[in-house]
Design an enzyme around this catalytic site. Structure first.
Site, PDB file in Angstrom:
ATOM      1  N   LYS A  16     133.634  80.955  94.037  1.00  0.00           N
ATOM      2  CA  LYS A  16     132.524  81.506  93.223  1.00  0.00           C
ATOM      3  C   LYS A  16     131.727  82.526  94.023  1.00  0.00           C
ATOM      4  O   LYS A  16     131.290  83.542  93.496  1.00  0.00           O
ATOM      5  CB  LYS A  16     131.587  80.373  92.757  1.00  0.00           C
ATOM      6  N   GLY A  40     128.484  75.345  99.153  1.00  0.00           N
ATOM      7  CA  GLY A  40     128.861  76.152 100.309  1.00  0.00           C
ATOM      8  C   GLY A  40     129.725  77.282  99.801  1.00  0.00           C
ATOM      9  O   GLY A  40     130.813  77.054  99.289  1.00  0.00           O
ATOM     10  N   THR A  42     131.499  80.848 100.770  1.00  0.00           N
ATOM     11  CA  THR A  42     131.859  81.752 101.855  1.00  0.00           C
ATOM     12  C   THR A  42     132.123  83.135 101.286  1.00  0.00           C
ATOM     13  O   THR A  42     132.888  83.285 100.341  1.00  0.00           O
ATOM     14  CB  THR A  42     133.131  81.240 102.572  1.00  0.00           C
ATOM     15  N   THR A 298     132.974  74.027 103.481  1.00  0.00           N
ATOM     16  CA  THR A 298     132.004  74.962 104.055  1.00  0.00           C
ATOM     17  C   THR A 298     130.714  74.219 104.431  1.00  0.00           C
ATOM     18  O   THR A 298     130.004  74.608 105.348  1.00  0.00           O
ATOM     19  CB  THR A 298     131.634  76.048 103.003  1.00  0.00           C
ATOM     20  N   ARG A 304     139.647  69.277 102.536  1.00  0.00           N
ATOM     21  CA  ARG A 304     139.633  69.111 101.081  1.00  0.00           C
ATOM     22  C   ARG A 304     140.946  68.481 100.616  1.00  0.00           C
ATOM     23  O   ARG A 304     142.004  68.760 101.177  1.00  0.00           O
ATOM     24  CB  ARG A 304     139.443  70.475 100.410  1.00  0.00           C
TER      25      ARG A 304
HETATM   26  P1  GDP Z   1     132.766  78.506  96.345  1.00  0.00           P
HETATM   27  O1  GDP Z   1     132.033  77.286  96.767  1.00  0.00           O
HETATM   28  O2  GDP Z   1     133.309  78.413  94.954  1.00  0.00           O
HETATM   29  O3  GDP Z   1     131.969  79.768  96.543  1.00  0.00           O
HETATM   30  O4  GDP Z   1     134.055  78.605  97.289  1.00  0.00           O
HETATM   31  P2  GDP Z   1     134.102  78.398  98.891  1.00  0.00           P
HETATM   32  O5  GDP Z   1     133.516  79.599  99.524  1.00  0.00           O
HETATM   33  O6  GDP Z   1     133.571  77.069  99.265  1.00  0.00           O
HETATM   34  O7  GDP Z   1     135.660  78.301  99.132  1.00  0.00           O
HETATM   35  C1  GDP Z   1     136.512  79.361  98.809  1.00  0.00           C
HETATM   36  C2  GDP Z   1     137.202  79.872 100.105  1.00  0.00           C
HETATM   37  O8  GDP Z   1     138.299  80.666  99.753  1.00  0.00           O
HETATM   38  C3  GDP Z   1     136.308  80.739 100.968  1.00  0.00           C
HETATM   39  O9  GDP Z   1     136.651  80.512 102.310  1.00  0.00           O
HETATM   40  C4  GDP Z   1     136.677  82.164 100.553  1.00  0.00           C
HETATM   41  O10 GDP Z   1     136.493  83.114 101.588  1.00  0.00           O
HETATM   42  C5  GDP Z   1     138.143  82.003 100.251  1.00  0.00           C
HETATM   43  N1  GDP Z   1     138.665  82.856  99.175  1.00  0.00           N
HETATM   44  C6  GDP Z   1     138.048  83.248  98.025  1.00  0.00           C
HETATM   45  N2  GDP Z   1     138.906  83.938  97.248  1.00  0.00           N
HETATM   46  C7  GDP Z   1     140.080  83.985  97.913  1.00  0.00           C
HETATM   47  C8  GDP Z   1     141.384  84.531  97.632  1.00  0.00           C
HETATM   48  O11 GDP Z   1     141.633  85.108  96.568  1.00  0.00           O
HETATM   49  N3  GDP Z   1     142.366  84.342  98.579  1.00  0.00           N
HETATM   50  C9  GDP Z   1     142.137  83.678  99.742  1.00  0.00           C
HETATM   51  N4  GDP Z   1     143.139  83.535 100.604  1.00  0.00           N
HETATM   52  N5  GDP Z   1     140.929  83.162 100.044  1.00  0.00           N
HETATM   53  C10 GDP Z   1     139.931  83.306  99.146  1.00  0.00           C
HETATM   54  P1  IMO Z   2     130.408  74.458  95.818  1.00  0.00           P
HETATM   55  O1  IMO Z   2     129.231  75.124  95.144  1.00  0.00           O
HETATM   56  C1  IMO Z   2     132.813  70.856  96.307  1.00  0.00           C
HETATM   57  C2  IMO Z   2     130.764  67.014  95.747  1.00  0.00           C
HETATM   58  C3  IMO Z   2     130.599  66.122  96.947  1.00  0.00           C
HETATM   59  C4  IMO Z   2     130.649  64.759  96.282  1.00  0.00           C
HETATM   60  C5  IMO Z   2     129.910  64.997  94.972  1.00  0.00           C
HETATM   61  C6  IMO Z   2     128.449  64.583  94.998  1.00  0.00           C
HETATM   62  O2  IMO Z   2     130.623  74.921  97.214  1.00  0.00           O
HETATM   63  O3  IMO Z   2     131.617  74.526  94.949  1.00  0.00           O
HETATM   64  P2  IMO Z   2     126.280  65.630  96.124  1.00  0.00           P
HETATM   65  O4  IMO Z   2     125.946  65.861  97.564  1.00  0.00           O
HETATM   66  O5  IMO Z   2     126.242  66.847  95.277  1.00  0.00           O
HETATM   67  O6  IMO Z   2     125.483  64.504  95.523  1.00  0.00           O
HETATM   68  O7  IMO Z   2     127.805  65.098  96.150  1.00  0.00           O
HETATM   69  O8  IMO Z   2     130.005  66.384  94.715  1.00  0.00           O
HETATM   70  N1  IMO Z   2     130.243  68.386  95.907  1.00  0.00           N
HETATM   71  C7  IMO Z   2     131.006  69.474  96.052  1.00  0.00           C
HETATM   72  N2  IMO Z   2     132.346  69.597  96.190  1.00  0.00           N
HETATM   73  N3  IMO Z   2     132.054  71.963  96.283  1.00  0.00           N
HETATM   74  C8  IMO Z   2     130.702  71.861  96.137  1.00  0.00           C
HETATM   75  O9  IMO Z   2     129.899  72.940  95.966  1.00  0.00           O
HETATM   76  C9  IMO Z   2     130.123  70.569  96.056  1.00  0.00           C
HETATM   77  N4  IMO Z   2     128.853  70.100  95.927  1.00  0.00           N
HETATM   78  C10 IMO Z   2     128.945  68.772  95.820  1.00  0.00           C
HETATM   79  O10 IMO Z   2     131.650  66.292  97.874  1.00  0.00           O
HETATM   80  O11 IMO Z   2     131.976  64.411  95.957  1.00  0.00           O
HETATM   81 MG    MG Z   3     132.100  75.821  98.256  1.00  0.00          MG
END
Ligand code: GDP
Ligand code: IMO
Ligand code: MG
Length: 428
Positions: A16, A40, A42, A298, A304
């Site tokens: 996202k 989290g 990135t 993150t 995961r």
């Molecule tokens: P969010 O919580 O939905 O914002 O996602 P996170 O940042 O926790 O996890 C997504 C991870 O995948 C991050 O490390 C991004 O840099 C990486 N990422 C996002 N889009 C892509 C993609 O299209 N390809 C690859 N290889 N990595 C990606």
């Molecule tokens: P982003 O925005 C993945 C999960 C936790 C746990 C459950 C409840 O990066 O996608 P909490 O601390 O919210 O009460 O935990 O939800 N969880 C996530 N898993 N991505 C997240 O955020 C999360 N935020 C909470 O691991 O299972």
């Molecule tokens: Mg995340």
């Protein structure tokens, strides 16, 4: 295209942050409307990598106003730390707005989150331990502390005292922990209050007025559809509404103003924490996805859980969010697989389910029914048009598109901002 909501279609970490960052330069406001520093995101811009927890990803785009809306729970210490961290790297954070109605995460809720999980033992949820659940519980129980309370010391003291009268009993008598002092909490909350004060405003008014002027507002969800407290795999969920409806209640912008909902769907599935996950892989394919996709949290660094993509989940997300456009992320991670299974339904003790089972016990026992698609071996990270993708990668996207019920408008082929294939415009 004034108001767009961006949501996670699975269990979080779909990418996202990257998608929001990509749209950042075309929008005037990026609004975080739910969750807190359990998220989290990135974002990779050139050589720079940013990990954002509490701040909306739009903070990285000059000219875009980042907003923490009323639906968010704010850990003040984390907020300041994140702002300082970005400022030190040359990011201007001065335009951040914070809702006066957002709730604050008091230190005792971090303690309660952790001790509750420990107490639950095998029945734990695997929370991030950031105090999210207890703070939303306080909000619903009407004993929460709001950002505006920081500026009336006597009200703040009354609220903290009332909360601790109860919570100290729980901490001491159930969890055998030391009681928390009112003044200790007051000191922590007030330490940051003045720094935050200039950012505090009526964000619902600001956003509605911006929409009146024809400006563009992007709502960025934390967490995701199956972690939503109403529509997710309860109780293995977070404590807020991470689906598109949450953007309205969490910001004060009404549903009549939302034009588009973008769903972020990873080309495979991951989950952090406990709870059902039908397509989870405990074999070398799971390891492959975790390593190729760098699937380590993150926020908590936890590995995961990984599995194949689940089209039933994608279709469910499309329905409950009203997704108009999907972004499929991390397609590059699947490169090198001979065959790529897609879950198209479930078998639950001999009964076929094409949609999410009504009863969650059935979801816990769901055995995925797979359709196997041929894989591809070519490196796709340099592709910038759909036609440049190998035929089998195109086929995979088109089959998913058919199954999940909305067009795939963009495809991620790498972590960098530019590593994206745009098929249809997400804005306008
Ligand atoms: P969010 O919580 O939905 O914002 O996602 P996170 O940042 O926790 O996890 C997504 C991870 O995948 C991050 O490390 C991004 O840099 C990486 N990422 C996002 N889009 C892509 C993609 O299209 N390809 C690859 N290889 N990595 C990606
Ligand atoms: P982003 O925005 C993945 C999960 C936790 C746990 C459950 C409840 O990066 O996608 P909490 O601390 O919210 O009460 O935990 O939800 N969880 C996530 N898993 N991505 C997240 O955020 C999360 N935020 C909470 O691991 O299972
Ligand atoms: Mg995340």
């Amino acid at each position: 295209m004034p108001a767009i909501v961006l949501v996670g279609a699975q269990w979080g970490d779909e990418g996202k942050g990257k998608a929001t960052d990509l749209l950042g330069s075309s929008v005037d406001y990026v609004v975080k409307f739910n969750g807190g520093n359990n998220a989290g995101h990135t974002v990779v811009i050139g050589e720079e990598k940013y990990a954002l927890h509490l701040l909306p990803s739009g903070i990285l785009t000059p000219g875009c106003t980042p907003v923490i809306a009323n639906g968010v729970v704010v850990d003040l210490g984390v907020l300041i730390e994140e702002l300082d961290g970005l400022e030190a790297r040359g990011v201007d954070t001065s335009s951040l707005l914070v809702s006066a109605n957002a709730h604050v995460i008091p230190p005792y809720n971090r303690v309660l989150d952790k001790v509750t999980e420990r107490f639950l033992g095998k029945r734990r949820l695997g929370t991030t331990g950031r105090g999210i659940g207890p703070t939303y519980a306080d909000k619903m129980s009407r004993v929460g502390v709001r950002v505006q309370d920081l500026y009336d010391e006597s009200i703040l003291r009354q609220k903290v005292t009332a909360a601790l009268d109860f919570k100290n009993q729980v901490l001491a008598k159930i969890y055998n922990r030391r009681a928390v002092e009112v003044e200790e909490v007051m000191a922590e909350l007030l330490r940051h209050a003045e720094r935050v004060r200039p950012m505090v405003t009526d964000t619902a008014l600001v956003l509605n007025q911006a929409l009146d002027r024809g400006e563009t507002v992007l709502f960025e969800a934390g967490q995701a559809t199956l972690l939503d407290v109403d529509h997710g795999t309860y109780p293995f969920v977070t404590s807020s509404n991470a689906t598109s409806g949450g953007a309205c209640t969490g910001s004060g912008v009404p549903p009549t103003r939302v034009d588009r909902v973008v769903g972020i769907l990873k080309a495979y599935s991951t989950r952090v924490g406990e709870g059902p996950f039908p397509t989870e892989l405990d074999d070398e394919h799971g390891e492959f996805l975790r390593n190729q996709g760098a699937e380590f949290g993150t926020t908590t660094g936890r590995p995961r859980r990984c599995g194949w993509v689940d089209a039933v989940v994608g279709r469910y997300a499309q329905r409950v969010n009203g997704i108009t456009d999907f972004v499929i992320t991390k397609l590059d991670v699947l490169t090198g697989l001979e065959r790529v299974p897609v879950c198209v339904g479930y078998d639950v003790q001999g009964t076929r389910h094409d949609e999410m089972p009504v009863n969650q016990s059935d979801f816990h026992h769901a055995v995925p029914v797979y359709e196997e698609l041929p894989g591809w071996a070519e490196d796709i990270s340099g592709c910038r048009t759909f036609e440049e993708l190998p035929d089998n990668a195109q086929r995979y996207v088109l089959r998913l598109e058919e199954l999940i019920g909305a067009r795939v408008s963009a495809i991620g082929v790498g972590p960098g901002r530019d590593a994206t294939i745009q098929r249809y415009p997400l804005l306008g």
